[in-house]
Design a protein around this motif. Sequence first.
Motif, PDB file in Angstrom:
ATOM      1  N   ARG A   2     -24.849 -26.637  10.353  1.00  0.00           N
ATOM      2  CA  ARG A   2     -24.514 -27.221   9.054  1.00  0.00           C
ATOM      3  C   ARG A   2     -25.491 -28.365   8.789  1.00  0.00           C
ATOM      4  O   ARG A   2     -25.709 -29.221   9.638  1.00  0.00           O
ATOM      5  CB  ARG A   2     -23.070 -27.744   9.041  1.00  0.00           C
ATOM      6  N   ASP A 252     -24.776 -20.292   6.143  1.00  0.00           N
ATOM      7  CA  ASP A 252     -24.089 -20.800   7.319  1.00  0.00           C
ATOM      8  C   ASP A 252     -23.575 -19.587   8.080  1.00  0.00           C
ATOM      9  O   ASP A 252     -22.870 -18.748   7.531  1.00  0.00           O
ATOM     10  CB  ASP A 252     -22.920 -21.704   6.887  1.00  0.00           C
ATOM     11  N   PHE A 253     -23.934 -19.489   9.370  1.00  0.00           N
ATOM     12  CA  PHE A 253     -23.582 -18.293  10.115  1.00  0.00           C
ATOM     13  C   PHE A 253     -22.096 -18.219  10.466  1.00  0.00           C
ATOM     14  O   PHE A 253     -21.649 -17.246  11.070  1.00  0.00           O
ATOM     15  CB  PHE A 253     -24.442 -18.183  11.370  1.00  0.00           C
ATOM     16  N   VAL A 254     -21.324 -19.229  10.071  1.00  0.00           N
ATOM     17  CA  VAL A 254     -19.870 -19.089  10.146  1.00  0.00           C
ATOM     18  C   VAL A 254     -19.413 -18.057   9.122  1.00  0.00           C
ATOM     19  O   VAL A 254     -18.439 -17.325   9.326  1.00  0.00           O
ATOM     20  CB  VAL A 254     -19.186 -20.450   9.888  1.00  0.00           C
ATOM     21  N   LEU A 255     -20.137 -17.967   8.003  1.00  0.00           N
ATOM     22  CA  LEU A 255     -19.770 -17.065   6.913  1.00  0.00           C
ATOM     23  C   LEU A 255     -20.683 -15.853   6.801  1.00  0.00           C
ATOM     24  O   LEU A 255     -20.342 -14.889   6.122  1.00  0.00           O
ATOM     25  CB  LEU A 255     -19.812 -17.839   5.581  1.00  0.00           C
ATOM     26  N   GLU A 256     -21.864 -15.898   7.422  1.00  0.00           N
ATOM     27  CA  GLU A 256     -22.857 -14.843   7.265  1.00  0.00           C
ATOM     28  C   GLU A 256     -22.824 -13.854   8.422  1.00  0.00           C
ATOM     29  O   GLU A 256     -22.373 -14.171   9.515  1.00  0.00           O
ATOM     30  CB  GLU A 256     -24.268 -15.465   7.190  1.00  0.00           C
TER      31      GLU A 256
END
Length: 280
Positions: A2, A252-256
């Motif tokens: 982030r 953001d790889f939390v969502l991607e």
Amino acid sequence: LRASPTVVVLLLSLLGLAAAGKLLVVPVDGSHWLSMREVLDILGQRGHEVVVVAPEVSLHIKPSKNFVMKMYSVPYTLEGLKKEFQAFFHFSFEQGSFLERFVKAYQSIKRITDFGVSSCEHLLQNQELIRYLEESKFDAILSDPVLLCGAILAKHLSLPSVYFLRGLPCGLDFEATQCPRPASYVPRGFTQLPDRMSFLQRVKNLLFDIPNVFLCDFAFEPYSKLASEFLQRDVTVLDLLHQASVWLLRLDFVLEYPRPLMPNIIPIGGVNCAHKELPQ
């Protein structure tokens, strides 16, 4: 990962090392601008000279004490622009079959593209403003390539360009940065597939990728024609995208889904979030 606006400012500041730089900014209206604006405010506060070039008619792009604003006239109204943006947002949340969503995407993107191309055309035809940009000797250009007017100016002015974006339709950002994007593992738009697919789902994913080629052709080819006329040589969309020195991706790889990144791609997910403590 982030990233805060401070981190993004640090990355952009490296363009001029310790010295204050002169940055040309060609933004895109809407949420694209809202994410970029905070970064520009901090750059201005830190002594960098920031010049924002924008149309007179816009939803959110407004003057600020932290940057210089250069505006140009456009042939559409604020009411018409609001109507098309609202229609596009409504479409983004609608459900339906692949064919229904594809047709609506085609119609909506075509109308938004018409606004962008018209705006860009009037900017490039503004000889007084173009002369000012040529004489100002900028160090770099910051732009969102979802509309390619900034990329055309970067090529005309021979400036290193930094792209600040969420992503491009049809995977053009993957193609421009030469990132792998195999259909076996990366779900395509409108498929609603997971990143772990069965064999039949992978076949479906591959087939669904074919219409995206046509979706991108009509959305971006007008910029290729515009660039070729303005620069007086044949220019393709990928020529405009390839020239980027740095890609700042608001992901953001939390969502991607997992994906590879090239060395000049920097994820800055979270830069558009409010930096305040949330209430309980």
